[in-house]
Design a protein around this motif. Structure first.
Motif, PDB file in Angstrom:
ATOM      1  N   ARG A  38      -4.129   8.391 -11.978  1.00 52.73           N
ATOM      2  CA  ARG A  38      -4.628   7.383 -11.031  1.00 52.73           C
ATOM      3  C   ARG A  38      -4.777   7.979  -9.638  1.00 52.73           C
ATOM      4  O   ARG A  38      -5.736   7.674  -8.915  1.00 52.73           O
ATOM      5  CB  ARG A  38      -3.679   6.196 -10.992  1.00 52.73           C
TER       6      ARG A  38
ATOM      7  N   TYR B 163      -3.016   9.460   4.232  1.00 54.43           N
ATOM      8  CA  TYR B 163      -2.968   8.045   3.839  1.00 54.43           C
ATOM      9  C   TYR B 163      -1.672   7.393   4.313  1.00 54.43           C
ATOM     10  O   TYR B 163      -1.691   6.294   4.888  1.00 54.43           O
ATOM     11  CB  TYR B 163      -3.098   7.951   2.321  1.00 54.43           C
TER      12      TYR B 163
ATOM     13  N   ARG C  25       0.818  -1.214   0.000  1.00 52.88           N
ATOM     14  CA  ARG C  25       0.000   0.000   0.000  1.00 52.88           C
ATOM     15  C   ARG C  25       0.851   1.263   0.000  1.00 52.88           C
ATOM     16  O   ARG C  25       0.408   2.318  -0.480  1.00 52.88           O
ATOM     17  CB  ARG C  25      -0.948  -0.017   1.207  1.00 52.88           C
TER      18      ARG C  25
ATOM     19  N   LYS D 151      -8.278   8.218  -7.637  1.00 52.97           N
ATOM     20  CA  LYS D 151      -8.349   7.442  -6.404  1.00 52.97           C
ATOM     21  C   LYS D 151      -8.746   8.309  -5.212  1.00 52.97           C
ATOM     22  O   LYS D 151      -9.624   7.949  -4.405  1.00 52.97           O
ATOM     23  CB  LYS D 151      -6.995   6.781  -6.135  1.00 52.97           C
ATOM     24  N   PHE D 152      -8.109   9.466  -5.074  1.00 58.07           N
ATOM     25  CA  PHE D 152      -8.347  10.322  -3.902  1.00 58.07           C
ATOM     26  C   PHE D 152      -9.283  11.487  -4.195  1.00 58.07           C
ATOM     27  O   PHE D 152      -9.526  12.294  -3.294  1.00 58.07           O
ATOM     28  CB  PHE D 152      -7.006  10.858  -3.384  1.00 58.07           C
ATOM     29  N   GLU D 153      -9.766  11.580  -5.444  1.00 56.65           N
ATOM     30  CA  GLU D 153     -10.651  12.678  -5.841  1.00 56.65           C
ATOM     31  C   GLU D 153     -10.013  14.027  -5.505  1.00 56.65           C
ATOM     32  O   GLU D 153     -10.578  14.865  -4.777  1.00 56.65           O
ATOM     33  CB  GLU D 153     -12.022  12.540  -5.176  1.00 56.65           C
TER      34      GLU D 153
ATOM     35  N   CYS E 231      -3.899  16.904  -3.604  1.00 56.65           N
ATOM     36  CA  CYS E 231      -3.589  15.522  -3.207  1.00 56.65           C
ATOM     37  C   CYS E 231      -2.553  15.457  -2.084  1.00 56.65           C
ATOM     38  O   CYS E 231      -2.363  14.387  -1.503  1.00 56.65           O
ATOM     39  CB  CYS E 231      -3.066  14.741  -4.411  1.00 56.65           C
TER      40      CYS E 231
ATOM     41  N   SER F 272      -8.561  13.880 -15.382  1.00 54.64           N
ATOM     42  CA  SER F 272      -8.601  13.068 -14.165  1.00 54.64           C
ATOM     43  C   SER F 272      -8.937  13.906 -12.944  1.00 54.64           C
ATOM     44  O   SER F 272      -9.354  13.366 -11.915  1.00 54.64           O
ATOM     45  CB  SER F 272      -7.252  12.372 -13.964  1.00 54.64           C
TER      46      SER F 272
ATOM     47  N   TYR G  73       2.525   4.104  -4.117  1.00 56.36           N
ATOM     48  CA  TYR G  73       2.605   5.573  -4.167  1.00 56.36           C
ATOM     49  C   TYR G  73       4.018   6.056  -3.846  1.00 56.36           C
ATOM     50  O   TYR G  73       4.192   7.174  -3.345  1.00 56.36           O
ATOM     51  CB  TYR G  73       1.609   6.191  -3.193  1.00 56.36           C
TER      52      TYR G  73
END
Length: 269
Positions: free
Chosen positions: A139, A197, A36, A143-145, A190, A164, A40
């Motif tokens: 991506r 995260y 995980r 993924k995190f909007e 982000c 995106s 990233y």
């Protein structure tokens, strides 16, 4: 004392079974958390993954030590049992160190992530021909909007915002990749989301390391109590052997204490 040493022996054997099972669980959880973080790595940096990597390596080493502990408990050799106990101490200490390391990284991760993301964003905007970097940002946005590091304003220098940033990720290359009408952009960046995260994953790594060190420390007491029981059993066996030898070596004073006793006769053949 023999019963006591046997009891400790079976306790240590049971612990080593649980020790090996905990290593398998530790391997799975640390591998999952490492994955995980790894996906990233371009945004958060590789140094964030180091506590999870160390925990994964400890899981592999723990399996070997569990096998050593099983063999030494069955052999009932005191020095070997002590060595196995020292190895368990080493594993527990390193796991606790991994917990402390993960918490230190967890506390100082904000500056590292912001710096890494800003550098990678600048690299992506400068190298417009690199589709792989742009795809990773797409991506991340979906993924995190989110959009960019701090928000859509990060793309003001390039003159356009990727689709995106409104939830339209890259489709199959055979299809049309960016055709959606981007009516509403994600306004949040982000950076803060990825920071939260990564902190969450590091906190899980720290808790797994702490839990493993606390649970596995019980084997230290069992192992050294077994070594002590083996030592006491050998002392009892030695005292018994000495007493037996002294009993056979002692002179027969029965004739002196009882003069009327009949004299021993010679055997007849």
């Amino acid at each position: 004392m023999a019963l006591s040493s046997n009891c400790w022996k079976y306790l240590v054997l049971t612990f080593n079974i649980l020790f090996a099972m905990s290593a398998v669980v530790l391997f799975g959880m640390s591998g999952y958390l490492l994955y995980r973080l790894f996906i990233y790595r371009h945004f958060i940096g590789v140094s964030v993954e180091y506590p999870a990597i160390l925990l994964l390596m400890l899981a592999i080493i723990t399996c070997s030590i569990a096998w050593i502990g099983w063999r030494t408990a069955k052999s009932m050799h005191q020095i070997h049992v002590i060595i196995a106990g020292l190895l368990i101490i080493l594993i527990v200490v390193v796991e606790f160190t991994c917990f402390v390391w993960a918490m230190v990284v967890w506390d100082n991760i904000e500056i590292d992530i912001k710096t890494t993301m800003t550098s990678y964003f600048q690299l992506t905007t400068d190298n417009k021909d690199t589709n792989a970097d742009a795809y990773r940002w797409d991506r991340l946005h979906v993924k995190f909007e989110c959009c960019g590091v701090s928000g859509p304003s990060d793309y003001s220098s390039s003159g356009h915002v990727p689709f995106s940033c409104c939830g339209q990720g890259p489709l199959d290359s055979v299809q049309k990749p960016y055709t959606a009408d981007c009516a509403k952009l994600f306004q949040r960046g982000c950076g803060n989301l990825l920071h939260d995260y990564a902190r969450q994953q590091l906190l899980l790594v720290a808790m797994v390391a702490l839990t493993a060190s606390l649970l596995q420390s019980s084997g230290i007491f069992c192992t050294f109590f077994l070594a002590h029981a083996i030592k006491e059993r050998r002392r009892a066996s030695l005292r018994h052997s000495i007493s037996v030898r002294e009993a056979f070596a002692a002179p027969d004073d029965s004739l002196l204490s009882n003069p009327t006793a009949p004299a021993p006769t010679l055997p007849k053949y």
